[in-house]
Every structure is written in C-alpha cells, then in structure tokens.
Design a protein around this motif. Structure first.
Motif, PDB file in Angstrom:
ATOM      1  N   UNK A  50       0.853  -1.198   0.000  1.00 52.32           N
ATOM      2  CA  UNK A  50       0.000   0.000   0.000  1.00 52.32           C
ATOM      3  C   UNK A  50       0.889   1.249   0.000  1.00 52.32           C
ATOM      4  N   UNK A  51       0.785   2.074  -1.070  1.00 51.41           N
ATOM      5  CA  UNK A  51       1.567   3.312  -1.083  1.00 51.41           C
ATOM      6  C   UNK A  51       0.679   4.453  -0.596  1.00 51.41           C
ATOM      7  N   UNK A  52       1.232   5.263   0.280  1.00 53.71           N
ATOM      8  CA  UNK A  52       0.417   6.274   0.959  1.00 53.71           C
ATOM      9  C   UNK A  52       1.047   7.652   0.815  1.00 53.71           C
ATOM     10  N   UNK A  53       0.195   8.629   0.501  1.00 59.21           N
ATOM     11  CA  UNK A  53       0.587  10.036   0.454  1.00 59.21           C
ATOM     12  C   UNK A  53      -0.269  10.724   1.518  1.00 59.21           C
ATOM     13  N   UNK A  54       0.343  11.182   2.609  1.00 63.91           N
ATOM     14  CA  UNK A  54      -0.433  11.898   3.632  1.00 63.91           C
ATOM     15  C   UNK A  54      -0.475  13.370   3.239  1.00 63.91           C
ATOM     16  N   UNK A  55      -1.634  13.861   2.796  1.00 62.42           N
ATOM     17  CA  UNK A  55      -1.710  15.202   2.219  1.00 62.42           C
ATOM     18  C   UNK A  55      -1.834  16.327   3.244  1.00 62.42           C
ATOM     19  N   UNK A  56      -1.753  15.986   4.538  1.00 65.11           N
ATOM     20  CA  UNK A  56      -1.878  17.023   5.570  1.00 65.11           C
ATOM     21  C   UNK A  56      -1.322  16.456   6.870  1.00 65.11           C
ATOM     22  N   UNK A  57      -0.071  16.797   7.170  1.00 59.90           N
ATOM     23  CA  UNK A  57       0.543  16.316   8.417  1.00 59.90           C
ATOM     24  C   UNK A  57       1.628  17.305   8.824  1.00 59.90           C
ATOM     25  N   UNK A  58       1.691  17.608  10.131  1.00 59.67           N
ATOM     26  CA  UNK A  58       2.623  18.629  10.630  1.00 59.67           C
ATOM     27  C   UNK A  58       3.860  17.944  11.206  1.00 59.67           C
ATOM     28  N   UNK A  59       4.765  17.552  10.315  1.00 60.73           N
ATOM     29  CA  UNK A  59       5.909  16.738  10.722  1.00 60.73           C
ATOM     30  C   UNK A  59       6.866  17.472  11.649  1.00 60.73           C
ATOM     31  N   UNK A  60       6.893  18.802  11.567  1.00 54.24           N
ATOM     32  CA  UNK A  60       7.723  19.598  12.468  1.00 54.24           C
ATOM     33  C   UNK A  60       7.492  19.197  13.925  1.00 54.24           C
ATOM     34  N   UNK A  61       6.243  18.789  14.222  1.00 52.73           N
ATOM     35  CA  UNK A  61       5.885  18.439  15.597  1.00 52.73           C
ATOM     36  C   UNK A  61       6.085  16.956  15.898  1.00 52.73           C
ATOM     37  N   UNK A  62       6.616  16.192  14.949  1.00 49.41           N
ATOM     38  CA  UNK A  62       6.706  14.746  15.135  1.00 49.41           C
ATOM     39  C   UNK A  62       8.166  14.312  15.260  1.00 49.41           C
ATOM     40  N   UNK A  63       8.348  13.085  15.728  1.00 44.54           N
ATOM     41  CA  UNK A  63       9.693  12.572  15.976  1.00 44.54           C
ATOM     42  C   UNK A  63      10.177  11.700  14.819  1.00 44.54           C
ATOM     43  N   UNK A  64      11.447  11.353  14.871  1.00 49.08           N
ATOM     44  CA  UNK A  64      11.987  10.443  13.854  1.00 49.08           C
ATOM     45  C   UNK A  64      11.375   9.046  13.989  1.00 49.08           C
ATOM     46  N   UNK A  65      10.937   8.658  15.188  1.00 51.10           N
ATOM     47  CA  UNK A  65      10.208   7.387  15.344  1.00 51.10           C
ATOM     48  C   UNK A  65       8.973   7.384  14.455  1.00 51.10           C
ATOM     49  N   UNK A  66       8.301   8.533  14.399  1.00 50.15           N
ATOM     50  CA  UNK A  66       7.111   8.633  13.555  1.00 50.15           C
ATOM     51  C   UNK A  66       7.475   8.431  12.086  1.00 50.15           C
ATOM     52  N   UNK A  67       8.549   9.103  11.653  1.00 49.60           N
ATOM     53  CA  UNK A  67       8.973   8.935  10.259  1.00 49.60           C
ATOM     54  C   UNK A  67       9.240   7.457   9.962  1.00 49.60           C
ATOM     55  N   UNK A  68       9.915   6.778  10.894  1.00 44.85           N
ATOM     56  CA  UNK A  68      10.232   5.362  10.691  1.00 44.85           C
ATOM     57  C   UNK A  68       8.959   4.527  10.582  1.00 44.85           C
TER      58      UNK A  68
END
Ligand SMILES: [Zn+2]
Lengths: 238, 282
Positions: free
Chosen positions: B1-19
C-alpha cells in the motif's frame, strides 16, 4: 512527476570546481529540450538584468524554480550558472542564501569560488557548517572553504563531516590543508579514542585524514581496532 | 500500500514517527503551515518556521525515504493578531519555491473580518502563483463556516477545482462535494473523524476527489491513521485500486496541479550511524 528527470544528473560535487563555461556545456548536453530552452532564457534574462532589483529580481525567480524546470539532478548546476549570469555579488548571494531553500543555499555555496574572490563570504560558509543538513555541510566544505576558512573552523568542518557521515572526499584540498596539522591530528585522535571507549567503530575516513596530517597524535588509534577490543585511550602499543 | 499523507505537521513529530510511517507505506507528505500551539508575536518567527518547511524538514523526511512538500500561508487563528499580519507581505517570495505545492492552510477559525481579509488575500495569492489552495473548515460552527468558505472561494480568482476543503465530516461533505472542490478528511483520535466513519462516508459519497489525512501535529493525533483507513477499506470490501486512488492518486492529482511535486526521494539509510539527525545533540 511533473518535471524532467535525468537519473544521471549533473555531478553536483564538481559544480564548484568545473569552470563555468564547461559546466554550461555539460548541463545543456544533459537537459531535455524544454528545460534547455528555459535555461537559455533564464541565463539571458539574468545577464540582461544583473544584480538585485526590488523585493525579488527576475533571476531570483528563475533560481527558485530551477529544480522543477531542470530536475533535481541538474538544479545545482543550473543555479550556479544563473548566479554567475546575474553577476551576483556578496549582497546578492547573501540575500539568496538567507531567503533560499536548502537547495538554493547549496547552490550559493557551490557558486562562491566562482563569484567571490576574497574571504567576505566566509559567514555564509560558517552558517552552513552550523547546520546538520549533510548536503549543506558537503557543499560548505568545498573549494571556497579550503581557500578562506581559518584553521580552527576548518578543522571543525572536517570533524563535523566525520560526525555526520559526510564523506571526506567532499572536503576540498584536504591533503594540502591537513598536511602537518598537529592540532587536527590531535582532534582526530581524541575522537577516535572516544569512539573506541564507547565500543563503536572508528570511521575509515578518520584514518585517511590522520594519515594525511602526517603526524601521530598521542592518542593515535589503531586502524584495525575491533569495536569491542581492549579500551586504552592512551594506547600506543602495536 | 503506497500512501501520500496530504496534511501532516511533521515539524511536531519525531523520527520514530517517520520510521513507523515509512514502514506503514507512507512515501510522500504535505506539511501545511499552521500555528504552533503557542501564538507567535512577530513575522520573524513565521519566517524561521517557513524556512524550516523548505529547508530542514524535507531533509529530515528524506533521511527516512519520504518525499516532503509544504504549503505556505498565514493561518486563520494568527490572522487575527495585527502583529502577525505583515507576514502576508513576505508570502510571495515563498510561493515561488520548489516543493511549495499550495497556499495553505487558510480558512476560518472564529469567522472574523480579519479572517475574511486573510482568506481573500491568500486565495488571490494562490491564483497569482499558479498554486492550488488548502482551505480548512473551522472546528466550531462548522456548517456555517463551510458555507462562508465556499462563498469566499466562489468570489475569488481561484477555480473551485483548484481548492481542497479539509476537515470535512458527515454534516459538511454533501455541500462541499456539490461545490466541485476536492474533499479532505482528517482522521484524528476522538475528534474530527475516525476510520469507521471515514469508510462509511466513502461508501455513501464515493472515492472521487477524496483525500484522507492524519493531520497529525503536536496534539493527540496518530500519523498512521492513513494506513488504518486503507486497511479498513480493504476489510470492508473496497478494492486495492480504490485504496490507491484515495491514499495516493488523488493527493498526487491535487497537489500535482502546482507542477511542483517531486516524488523521487534519494532515500538514505536512516539507521546509518553517521546520520546527522541521530546525532543532532552532538
Ligand atoms: Zn493542520
């Protein structure tokens, strides 16, 4: 998805070293026709209206859109050419850097040796060296830094490359500047000792630079030290 | 499943989230400029924030194999503070940058005259810069807010099919769909929308022009909500192609209107020990 991609790209690492006309020849040979036409026009505009005009000069607009026009792989080269055509001086380069994306900032760093004869742009290099963006670090450690960066910040640039995994091949003039640098050798030795004490491997690049210094620090690391080998920060025995 | 999240505030998230996002299939994100929880008091702090959205954050995302884009705007909440308004004059130089794929997020918060002006001004900026717009609907008084939003978009130079109306729900989806805009749904724990309601809306209103996002930020939120919606869609009888349309092709089509999507990311090894993010505290 909406712009030309050439998987080969124009070698970015060479951007600062290659003479501008040669860069132009190489880039145009790689660009698809539409991108080439766009670049030709951008360069003509920049040459016709060089320098800073109003809140944003026409060539600054072209600089901003170079990635989507030429493809990410060619953007560095295209931007260096535009900066050159616009005869960007220190004020213009500083504005572009300060107002730029990471990609535009990298292009400014690549353009410095072509456009700034003296050391006046060193603050831009130092700014880039304070970041943790490895693409900016690699560009900041180029020929302009080799020529103008003072010994202390230059040594820290080398160390930061080792810290952040930027290959020391990105550091211009590495052999000349490290030769006989006992202070750099000491810093490298201390760093290697710290890594060894933590049970972590010493980067291969560190040994390369240490060899280039031609001096042996008091804390000289063993090139073949196993990550979990005996820890002796002052060990010189072989 | 390929996913494009069109609205997310990554500045507030951690590298764990990216992983975790990468592991769940997320390969591209759009980060809309918004407020940070703590109100800003001057344009300068906006500029540093915008610079991070076109500088550090795309680099951080690329380390985890995710293509990062952003939208730039003065958000509705802070449009009410006169100290922040001068940032409007700085927007044009950001709206020409690569990877800036829309003006946003704009819209209404408390539906004040200041918000009216900010929305209209920024819709015009979108039209001037060949960009679509991300317009959110307010959390309070949502249906009235939607109607006012649609009115101001109709009066603007921006065609309705270059506008994504976000944070929609059961009460607002029909009017939004009838207007011809793109439809955004934020799947958020407890508020806004959940997976079950989202799938029910897809069944009732179809998948055309629908985008699903996590809107994950500094509040209680879940950056994997997009994946959870995809899984539930499959469990409830939607096809792989339906899921791909909602979670990939629709966001690509909408933000592709900018001509500035670059979905190739030179993924570097996130676990590489030399990784400069892991060594941020060097
Ligand atoms: Zn948001």
């Amino acid at each position: 998805m909406t712009h030309p991609q050439d998987p080969t790209g124009t070698p970015a690492a060479g951007t600062a070293l290659v003479p501008v006309d040669e860069l132009h020849t190489v880039l145009t040979a790689h660009l698809p026709p539409a991108a080439r036409a766009w670049l030709d026009q951008a360069l003509d505009e920049a040459a016709a209206h060089p320098g800073i005009h109003g809140p944003i000069s026409v060539w600054e607009l072209r600089l901003a859109e170079a990635g989507r026009r030429c493809g990410a792989g060619h953007a560095d080269a295209a931007r260096v050419l535009i900066l050159h055509a616009a005869r960007a001086d220190l004020d213009a380069l500083t504005r572009v850097y300060r107002q730029g994306t990471a990609d535009e900032r990298r292009a400014v760093l690549h353009a410095l040796p072509h456009l700034v004869p003296g050391p006046d742009a060193v603050p831009l290099v130092e700014d880039a060296l304070r970041t943790n963006d490895t693409r900016l670090l690699a560009a900041a450690a180029g020929p302009y830094a080799a020529r103008h960066l003072a010994p202390h910040p230059w040594r820290h640039a080398v160390l930061k490359c080792l810290f952040t995994g930027v290959p020391v091949d990105s550091v211009a003039d590495l052999a000349r500047r490290s030769r006989g640098d006992a202070e750099l050798a000491r810093m490298l030795g201390d760093y290697a000792a710290e890594r060894t004490a933590a049970g972590r491997p010493v980067p291969e690049d560190l040994h390369r630079v240490l060899t280039l210094t031609g001096t042996v620090p008091e804390t000289a690391p063993e090139p073949e030290t196993a990550p979990h080998g005996p820890v002796d920060p002052h060990g010189k025995e072989s | 499943m390929r996913i494009f999240d069109p609205h997310i505030h990554m500045t507030s998230r951690t590298t764990d989230d990216y992983e975790a996002m990468y592991a769940a299939g997320v390969r591209a994100v759009v980060e809309p400029a918004f407020w940070l929880g703590q109100p800003r008091t001057s344009p300068a702090s906006f500029l540093d924030y915008f610079d991070a959205l076109i500088g550090w954050e795309p680099f951080r995302a690329a380390q985890y194999g995710i293509a990062h884009h952003c939208t730039i705007a003065l958000n509705p909440k802070e449009a009410n503070d006169p100290r922040c308004l001068p940032v409007l004059d700085e927007l044009p130089r950001y709206l020409v940058k690569d990877r800036v794929v829309a003006v946003g997020e704009i819209g209404y918060d408390s539906m004040t005259p200041a918000e009216d002006t900010a929305v209209a001004t920024q819709l015009q900026l979108a039209a001037d810069h060949g960009l679509p717009a991300l317009v959110h609907t307010p959390h309070r008084d949502k249906l009235a807010g939607l109607r006012r939003t649609l009115d101001v978009v109709r009066e603007s130079a921006l065609p309705m099919d270059r506008v994504l109306i976000d944070h929609l729900n059961e009460t607002t989806v029909k009017e939004a769909k009838d207007s011809g805009c793109w439809l955004g749904f934020s799947v958020y724990p407890d508020t806004k929308m959940d997976e079950e309601r989202m799938v029910a809306i897809l069944r009732a209103h179809g998948t055309e022009k629908v985008l699903v996002n996590s809107a994950a930020d500094w509040g209680r939120s879940d950056p994997l909500k997009t994946r959870k919606v995809g899984d539930l869609m499959l469990a409830e009888g939607f096809t792989e192609d339906d899921v791909d349309l909602v979670l990939w092709r629709n966001p690509v089509a909408f933000y592709g209107l900018s001509g500035r999507l670059d979905l190739d990311v030179a993924a570097t090894d996130a676990t590489h020990e030399g990784n400069s993010i892991l060594r941020g505290g060097e």
